[in-house]
Design a protein around this motif. Structure first.
Motif, PDB file in Angstrom:
ATOM      1  N   ASP A 124      10.381  38.822  22.713  1.00 47.45           N
ATOM      2  CA  ASP A 124      10.416  37.798  23.756  1.00 47.45           C
ATOM      3  C   ASP A 124      11.630  38.025  24.652  1.00 47.45           C
ATOM      4  O   ASP A 124      12.751  37.690  24.282  1.00 47.45           O
ATOM      5  CB  ASP A 124      10.481  36.415  23.075  1.00 47.45           C
TER       6      ASP A 124
ATOM      7  N   GLN B 212       2.459  35.145  23.906  1.00 48.44           N
ATOM      8  CA  GLN B 212       2.922  34.206  22.880  1.00 48.44           C
ATOM      9  C   GLN B 212       1.747  33.380  22.384  1.00 48.44           C
ATOM     10  O   GLN B 212       1.847  32.187  22.132  1.00 48.44           O
ATOM     11  CB  GLN B 212       4.079  33.379  23.445  1.00 48.44           C
TER      12      GLN B 212
ATOM     13  N   SER C 233       5.492  33.768  17.950  1.00 49.66           N
ATOM     14  CA  SER C 233       6.650  34.010  18.816  1.00 49.66           C
ATOM     15  C   SER C 233       7.725  32.987  18.487  1.00 49.66           C
ATOM     16  O   SER C 233       7.472  32.016  17.789  1.00 49.66           O
ATOM     17  CB  SER C 233       6.223  33.905  20.278  1.00 49.66           C
TER      18      SER C 233
ATOM     19  N   GLU D 109       7.577  37.718  15.141  1.00 48.32           N
ATOM     20  CA  GLU D 109       6.983  38.115  16.431  1.00 48.32           C
ATOM     21  C   GLU D 109       6.782  39.639  16.454  1.00 48.32           C
ATOM     22  O   GLU D 109       7.651  40.383  16.041  1.00 48.32           O
ATOM     23  CB  GLU D 109       7.971  37.701  17.512  1.00 48.32           C
TER      24      GLU D 109
END
Ligand code: GLV
Ligand code: MN
Ligand code: MN
Length: 405
Positions: free
Chosen positions: A86, A189, A376, A381
């Motif tokens: 992210d 996500q 996420s 993730e």
């Protein structure tokens, strides 16, 4: 440097050995290490490097003063115990896409910029996208000066300690005037791409979303000697409010989360005097979001009254619905579809991004890379390396289509 080597170099920075997640909070040592990495990537490619007045980092190929630059990038900071992808996926892919274009021998007709926006997650000071908001004039200097972390350190103090002049912060229209198009690549996500079987998609919109602080104030007292009937326990009203948030979100087809809480005095054997909880809520449209937040607020008020507790609710941040630029989005879908004849999935998201902030000022688009679990804001993730490489190729195609002959 290949995507793989850049990724490997950044991977240990700010990673907690205890959780396996990232703690790259704005203006901390881990953030400084990420920023040093960015500067080194820029310089090693012969790009003109600069940090702007709000601490965002830029790397330029060509003269951005021309005013029609194509800019790509994302952020390098993280949520508490966040994942590796992210933010960093967009920044690493930006440098890798430039390398790919150079390898292809592409000739640039527009300047290219790569950006690392500061403090996107708002993990330390509570407000997301501080760097892009300040630059776009959507956060005033006075508001920024009031931001404080959990230790009572203000944003200006944190900036100063990290070597950035807080006296310089403020709107930066000249910098935004340089940008003709901004394209942010981001790990998805959610699981839309996994379900459609596509490695890469284009964003359509970001849901309206915001953060609200709920302060429940009661009375501290002895956990062993205070009769239940005599208590003014804010934890009870808070707990009931969490359940109300879930109910309201279900009713509206929205999402609502209390993910952060602060308790005073925070002792096992003391009834709390204060429970402070932060509501994060998002919905596909404004009306549904208003319904959730109004519903949670009135439920909280009712529960607070029932327990003799005082309640104050403050909206700490808000971002209206973002519809990404139609022309740019269609252009990207066309560029990415060409050659393979594939159509590219176009999807909305409940996650916030600097691209959403910038879209108020410049034509903006986003590319998403498949996330097979959809997880996420967690150490779990993930995106497969093949998909990351497909993302780099898609970004390179997009930049080539927009900025090269
Ligand atoms: C940022 O990642 C957000 O959606 O909160
Ligand atoms: Mn995030
Ligand atoms: Mn992000």
């Amino acid at each position: 440097m290949s995507f793989h080597s850049m990724w490997a170099e950044l991977l240990p920075v700010g990673r907690s050995s205890a959780s396996g997640g990232y703690r790259r909070f704005a203006w901390t040592g881990a953030d400084a290490d990420c920023r040093a990495w960015f500067e080194q990537q820029a310089r090693s490619r012969g790009l003109a490097y600069e940090t702007d007045r709000n601490g965002n980092q830029w790397a330029w190929l060509g003269d951005p003063a021309r005013g029609d630059a194509v800019v790509t990038g994302s952020h390098l900071d993280s949520v508490p115990d966040g994942g590796a992808f992210d933010g960093p996926l967009g920044v690493v892919s930006a440098f890798a896409a430039l390398d790919e274009l150079r390898h292809r021998g592409a000739r640039f007709t527009r300047p290219l910029g790569i950006v690392n926006f500061g403090d996107e997650e708002g993990a330390r000071f509570g407000l997301a996208c501080v760097g892009s908001r300040l630059t776009a004039g959507l956060l005033t200097v006075e508001q920024a000066h009031r931001l404080t972390d959990a230790q009572g350190i203000t944003l200006p103090q944190a900036m100063e300690a990290a070597g950035h002049d807080p006296g310089a912060i403020g709107p930066d229209p000249e910098r935004l005037d340089r940008i003709g198009a901004f394209v942010e690549l981001h790990v998805e996500q959610g699981r839309a791409l996994d379900l459609s079987g596509d490695p890469v998609g284009v964003a359509s919109a970001i849901w309206p979303h915001g953060r609200w602080r709920f302060d429940f104030r009661g009375e501290a007292n002895h956990a062993g000697t205070t009769r239940l009937a005599d208590r003014r326990d804010p934890m009870l009203s808070y707990a009931e409010t969490v359940l109300a948030a879930r109910r309201e979100a279900e009713l509206a087809g929205a999402v609502a989360t209390f993910g952060k809480i602060a308790v005073e005095p925070n002792g096992v054997n003391a009834i709390p005097s204060l429970v402070r909880g932060w509501l994060d809520s998002r919905a596909a449209d404004q009306e549904s979001l208003d319904a959730v937040v109004d519903g949670v607020r009135s439920a909280a008020r009712e529960y607070a009254d029932a327990h003799g507790v005082e309640l104050v609710v403050e909206r700490e941040s808000f971002t209206s619905v973002v519809e990404f630029d139609r022309v740019l989005r269609d252009e990207l879908a066309r560029i990415l579809g060409t050659g393979t004849d594939l159509t590219v999935p176009v999807l909305g998201t409940g996650a916030g991004h600097d691209a959403g902030i910038l879209s108020a000022r410049v034509p903006t688009a986003m590319l998403f890379v498949r996330n097979p679990t959809g997880v996420s804001h967690s150490p779990a993730e993930f995106a497969a390396e093949d998909d990351c490489v497909a993302g780099v190729r898609a970004l390179a195609d997009a930049l080539e289509g927009l900025a090269c002959t």
